[in-house]
Design a protein around this motif. Structure first.
Motif, PDB file in Angstrom:
ATOM      1  N   ARG A 130       0.716  -1.227  -0.059  1.00 30.23           N
ATOM      2  CA  ARG A 130      -0.041  -0.043  -0.120  1.00 30.23           C
ATOM      3  C   ARG A 130       0.798   1.314  -0.025  1.00 30.23           C
ATOM      4  NH1 ARG A 130      -5.371  -0.989   0.903  1.00 30.23           N
ATOM      5  NH2 ARG A 130      -5.741  -3.152   1.759  1.00 30.23           N
ATOM      6  N   VAL A 131       0.199   2.237  -0.544  1.00 27.52           N
ATOM      7  CA  VAL A 131       0.996   3.638  -0.337  1.00 27.52           C
ATOM      8  C   VAL A 131       0.970   4.276   1.079  1.00 27.52           C
ATOM      9  CG1 VAL A 131       0.735   6.199  -1.057  1.00 27.52           C
ATOM     10  CG2 VAL A 131       0.093   4.348  -2.698  1.00 27.52           C
ATOM     11  N   TYR A 132       2.035   4.826   1.337  1.00 29.78           N
ATOM     12  CA  TYR A 132       2.353   5.494   2.779  1.00 29.78           C
ATOM     13  C   TYR A 132       1.948   6.584   2.536  1.00 29.78           C
ATOM     14  CZ  TYR A 132       5.207   1.262   3.443  1.00 29.78           C
ATOM     15  OH  TYR A 132       5.671  -0.170   3.504  1.00 29.78           O
ATOM     16  N   GLU A 143       8.154   5.548  12.698  1.00 30.04           N
ATOM     17  CA  GLU A 143       8.536   4.194  12.958  1.00 30.04           C
ATOM     18  C   GLU A 143       8.225   3.604  11.450  1.00 30.04           C
ATOM     19  OE1 GLU A 143       6.458   5.974  14.830  1.00 30.04           O
ATOM     20  OE2 GLU A 143       6.734   5.400  16.983  1.00 30.04           O
ATOM     21  N   LEU A 144       9.462   3.759  10.808  1.00 27.74           N
ATOM     22  CA  LEU A 144       9.200   3.309   9.499  1.00 27.74           C
ATOM     23  C   LEU A 144       9.161   1.925   9.019  1.00 27.74           C
ATOM     24  CD1 LEU A 144       8.759   5.703   7.498  1.00 27.74           C
ATOM     25  CD2 LEU A 144      10.887   4.755   6.394  1.00 27.74           C
ATOM     26  N   GLY A 145       9.667   0.920  10.086  1.00 21.79           N
ATOM     27  CA  GLY A 145       9.674  -0.407   9.776  1.00 21.79           C
ATOM     28  C   GLY A 145       8.237  -0.922  10.317  1.00 21.79           C
ATOM     29  N   GLN A 146       7.410  -0.054  11.035  1.00 22.04           N
ATOM     30  CA  GLN A 146       6.201  -0.539  11.831  1.00 22.04           C
ATOM     31  C   GLN A 146       4.963   0.251  11.436  1.00 22.04           C
ATOM     32  OE1 GLN A 146       6.268  -3.704  12.888  1.00 22.04           O
ATOM     33  NE2 GLN A 146       8.522  -3.774  12.678  1.00 22.04           N
ATOM     34  N   VAL A 206      12.356  -7.053  -1.243  1.00 22.75           N
ATOM     35  CA  VAL A 206      13.962  -6.768  -0.772  1.00 22.75           C
ATOM     36  C   VAL A 206      13.666  -5.697   0.532  1.00 22.75           C
ATOM     37  CG1 VAL A 206      16.303  -6.014  -1.300  1.00 22.75           C
ATOM     38  CG2 VAL A 206      14.844  -7.056  -2.977  1.00 22.75           C
ATOM     39  N   VAL A 233      14.441  -2.743   2.866  1.00 23.54           N
ATOM     40  CA  VAL A 233      15.185  -1.688   2.954  1.00 23.54           C
ATOM     41  C   VAL A 233      16.139  -1.820   4.026  1.00 23.54           C
ATOM     42  CG1 VAL A 233      15.482   0.846   3.006  1.00 23.54           C
ATOM     43  CG2 VAL A 233      13.205  -0.145   2.036  1.00 23.54           C
ATOM     44  N   PRO A 234      17.551  -2.027   3.640  1.00 18.24           N
ATOM     45  CA  PRO A 234      18.408  -2.057   4.644  1.00 18.24           C
ATOM     46  C   PRO A 234      18.860  -1.058   5.566  1.00 18.24           C
ATOM     47  CG  PRO A 234      19.565  -1.947   2.616  1.00 18.24           C
ATOM     48  CD  PRO A 234      18.051  -1.774   2.297  1.00 18.24           C
ATOM     49  N   LEU A 235      17.864  -0.722   6.596  1.00 15.47           N
ATOM     50  CA  LEU A 235      17.929   0.359   7.644  1.00 15.47           C
ATOM     51  C   LEU A 235      18.692  -0.463   8.539  1.00 15.47           C
ATOM     52  CD1 LEU A 235      14.266   1.597   7.510  1.00 15.47           C
ATOM     53  CD2 LEU A 235      16.229   2.618   6.348  1.00 15.47           C
ATOM     54  N   GLY A 261      12.014  -3.668  11.430  1.00 16.04           N
ATOM     55  CA  GLY A 261      11.189  -3.868  10.261  1.00 16.04           C
ATOM     56  C   GLY A 261      11.534  -3.174   9.058  1.00 16.04           C
ATOM     57  N   PRO A 276       9.522  -0.914   5.304  1.00 15.06           N
ATOM     58  CA  PRO A 276       8.683  -0.472   4.663  1.00 15.06           C
ATOM     59  C   PRO A 276       9.097  -0.970   3.086  1.00 15.06           C
ATOM     60  CG  PRO A 276      10.207   1.289   4.554  1.00 15.06           C
ATOM     61  CD  PRO A 276      10.879   0.284   5.567  1.00 15.06           C
ATOM     62  N   GLY A 277       8.059  -0.767   2.231  1.00 15.60           N
ATOM     63  CA  GLY A 277       8.253  -1.314   0.954  1.00 15.60           C
ATOM     64  C   GLY A 277       7.179  -2.273   0.711  1.00 15.60           C
ATOM     65  N   SER A 278       7.069  -2.381  -0.918  1.00 18.54           N
ATOM     66  CA  SER A 278       6.141  -3.000  -1.563  1.00 18.54           C
ATOM     67  C   SER A 278       6.610  -4.437  -2.220  1.00 18.54           C
ATOM     68  CB  SER A 278       5.485  -2.127  -2.706  1.00 18.54           C
ATOM     69  OG  SER A 278       4.512  -2.949  -3.347  1.00 18.54           O
TER      70      SER A 278
END
Lengths: 333, 333, 333, 333
Positions: free
Chosen positions: B77-79, B119-122, B315, B317-319, B324, B326-328
């Motif tokens: 989904r779009v953030y 909280e970009l991974g969550q 893949v 995002v290697p933060l 966690g 983000p990404g599609s």
């Protein structure tokens, strides 16, 4: 005067306007600081996906044929404290306590989150979207005067909370043929800052590597060796860069590629051999041609394995209204 | 007492310790709130990649065979502002003026950046890494007492600036066989909150869809219909959710899948039919088995096209040090 | 055409310009959507401090005389999750683990930090600076057409990394006579949203409270009772507000106050009784007169003690280029 | 064992606990890495305001008497890009477009906001709260083992979204007598890093300046000259610092001051002459005595005017659960 909904203006239009002769959106050729008018796009006047439109099922199937061994290469760098950052850009990740939450239930679950802050589409390995780069075609401070891909103006795109046009979420996923041109390998050395990759270099590298051609929709990646400075000598890495110039950029446009990438922060040569120009390759590719640009990639493993042709996959993180995207592309062969 | 470098303790160990009988890291079975000890992992005592280790070249080639038409589906989904957010989590994107920079050079380049905070991974479509979920196996406030995948303790992982162990950058890219189980389609309706997807439901959906089996390394996605509430009725979406319970989770572990996903925020049923349990599927899959969980996916187009089996690619995002990503993900058939 | 350094344009100027008659910056009266031209300021054409210039040593000494008992009242609210936020504004504080650092040294020092993210000058108790509010006096999207205090244009002020003009760091500290007008006390009830505080109300409250006059440089605070909804009924709190209208605003300008404040989010009545107007009191006070506005104050303790006249102290946090400031003023009597 | 609500443990307590003899919170003297036990505080076992409790009405009246001319000095620095930042700390301000909103209404109001991100209580001019500094009194990773002011443990204080104890919002506003000790003026030179201000230096400066005494509740500020490096030579500024050591710290505790401050980033000498110690003055003042510490102040104007005694005013920004506060104190004479 009746303004079209997209309210376009330009230097030339203003001239005409003062004579009272212009009542509709001018689509005729007009001169801009970057040459003639570049819109409407080949994909229509409302297109926001640019060269990602070249991601057709046929192109996917062409790329799939390149997968022979199933080996996957990750080409993106890790986002971390200490990586080079341009200008005032910023990247910060913190953990809100450890653990962030819990314990919950008899099973005593705990969890962690992370807090991230920064210019997330424009730090580290970064994928430039079509809303990232434009050209001022009128007077500064007039938001109608800054033009982007497909002629969209800053005024049309302006919003405090994300681009209303050309946001990264409009880009289609990339699954295509990838070609790595190892210019450093061809030259036998890391290129220097300000050193332009010429068309002859490209042909030489293609011959050496046995790459026969560049085709519409391809992703073309340039290895300059400059990426070896990453987090080793950030000051030098940041001070300038080797890369392609207008000659190769125009050739890539002619070849109708979808995507370029490199191991440097701009892909294009910096400073430009013409000291009056700044970011002209960005404009040629992104603004005028809708071709995407992925920066700060890492080709170490591809080069070690002498892998120059592969399926190339990247899906931008759909951050609504963002100018770019973080994330790691992969090469699969 | 000699502590191992990873300094492990647990309730049982403490008991033993007081008797002075324990000089080495206890690897024998010990009871935790989630049952018996789950470490070391099948991939060794230092592994941080979990079931992404099942991403072998062979698995890639197996997945590639599923690509017949070249059609790509984006499942993320779009953030955006207004999307459901759990608890105090936050997502914010702003543009630092428009344009952010320029004009530069005679060619008058301008550019835009974006500023992202959260909280970009969550948030939104979120991929749970192995550092996200753990279990308290001792007393609260003792960072050695919270255990994660492969037995790593919060103390080992603790850092203000990202996890030192199990950060998302350790996860290998996913290119695998994907299977969508359309449970809502099988039942002919959206499932309700608190409704558990049973093993029988899974078998029924597989039969109906003609999916023959689930194989090691697969990504298994569950459609409950609950995702139709996304940004339509966030309060209801957030109030609970249908999903899998321990029965299906254990079956997935047995099948050695690499990855689960769903159109809900936890994938697992919430509240759990057993009111004393919280997030037990997360623990079973992530903490104990190293299997990843992708939440808030969107299967609308796959279901419209009745596509249930496909190459599945994601893949993270290697933060560095994130819990966690983000990404599609994409499905390709 | 020669542009002055501040490059000013306006609707009228544009008209003149087309006739080729205008070569210098027009300082003559010109009509704007908010009436006649408001610049240059009484403190000169380059002033960025506005009515904080009324903070003279004499005014400090006047205020000091009001301190009789030494009792200090804190008037700002706590910044916290769950407080009302307008539009898409955001406030978030997290702790990067606990502790953030250490132990260090034989003395084993540990420390904690906090990570804050948000529109920090425009959330919670907020002090509006002079760069916060302006008026569009030409066509939208022309940054020369948005005018702020002292006639500064958005083009002059524009920067991605903070206002170049009228940043909050230009404001002088406030140490002045404060007067609280308890309009809710005067009326015997909380005012309603859309209810305008009239000049008669102000006179009535002053008489009831025994406040003899309002003097140049004063801080004048309005209690409407609306603040009692804070974190109790945020939806209602946010839905509108009682407050002053143009009548009282013009009287405050005439009285040459330095500062207004209230227990509501805009201080001014919302919606305005004239449905075509938005934020006119902001424009009258801030943009045209350089008078500051402190919102979401809490007068509970002052009212309980019937304290209406006091030394009033507030020092904006000098966040370079910010539009406002967080922080708590104090009243001392 | 019955745990008290604050669930305290310590090395000694653990020993006792194992013998089963300890059922209540131990208040007897116990040794810590920083010496004997420092809690409960003089203001009771639940106090969270520390030496700000010395801000009595009488103290305010004492300070008011020092205001003779009405001149106000701002002592805080501007928060800006390029200022020195310790470790991985971060400060970033961006403007979300210009303008952020509007035009609204017939009056065409526009407005600007700012987006701020960073460790806002611990960057630039920073006021250390009581939750900032603690001591590990047990084993690392045990949140009960890190103790802060009044003996609060990290476990009691832990929360991802702000400190549950000792948050900056608990601190009372400061309106007190301020004394500036110009040690650089006394010595006739900028002090060097690692140079400790001795009790003799303090007495010498007091004599030279004609400051008769230090009294309970005072704010005592130290000028070292080191602040002249601010944004001129950040690397040197950051590399160490002159400042007070334990000798002067203990004297300040004995004098019952409320507050110390300086033109350096820690106020205390760094590195400590004893290389095994880190931040011992912080612990002596903040953790053990509840005395606050304001860092990175700017005394340039006070010194130019030879102003050494004044009313000193600072109100922390009440960011709930923060460890410190941004903001500028003022001196008024």
């Amino acid at each position: 005067m009746m303004q079209t909904t997209r309210g376009r203006l330009s230097i030339v239009v203003v001239g005409v306007l003062l004579l009272g002769l212009c009542g509709t959106r001018a689509r005729a050729q007009m001169m801009t600081p970057s040459g003639s008018q570049w819109w409407p796009s080949p994909w229509g006047a409302t297109d926001e996906a640019g060269a990602s439109n070249r991601m057709t099922p046929e192109k996917v199937l062409e790329a799939v044929k390149l997968i022979q061994t199933g080996k996957v290469y990750r080409l993106g760098r890790v986002y971390e404290h200490g990586m080079p950052l341009r200008g005032q850009r910023n990247y910060k990740l913190t953990l809100p306590t450890v653990p962030t939450g819990g314990p919950f239930g008899e099973n005593k679950l705990v969890f962690n989150d992370e807090m991230v802050c920064g210019e997330l589409g424009q730090v580290g390995t970064q994928f430039d979207g079509l809303g990232h780069i434009g050209v001022l075609v009128g007077k500064e401070g007039d938001l109608n005067a800054a033009r982007f891909y497909n002629g969209f103006t800053a005024a049309e795109m302006t919003s405090p909370y994300g681009l209303k046009k050309l946001g990264i979420e409009k880009v289609k996923p990339f699954f295509t043929r990838g070609v790595l041109l190892d210019i450093a390998g061809y030259k036998g050395r890391m290129l220097e800052k300000g050193e332009e990759i010429t068309a002859a270099d490209v042909q030489g590298a293609m011959s050496k590597q046995g790459v026969g051609d560049i085709r519409p929709g391809d992703a073309v990646l340039f290895n300059t060796g400059w990426g070896s400075l990453w987090m080793k000598d950030n000051a030098r890495f940041d001070s300038g860069t080797p890369g392609i110039g207008l000659e190769v950029a125009k050739w890539l446009v002619e070849k109708q590629v979808a995507y370029v990438g490199s191991d440097t922060w701009p892909t294009e040569v910096n400073p430009n051999p013409n000291p009056n120009l700044r970011g002209v390759v960005h404009i040629e590719l992104i603004t005028k041609s809708g071709i995407f640009n992925h920066e700060n990639l890492d080709f170490t493993e591809l080069i070690r394995d002498q892998v120059y042709e592969f399926a190339y996959i990247f899906v931008p993180v759909p951050l609504k209204g963002a100018t770019g995207s973080p994330g790691s592309p992969i090469a699969v062969r």
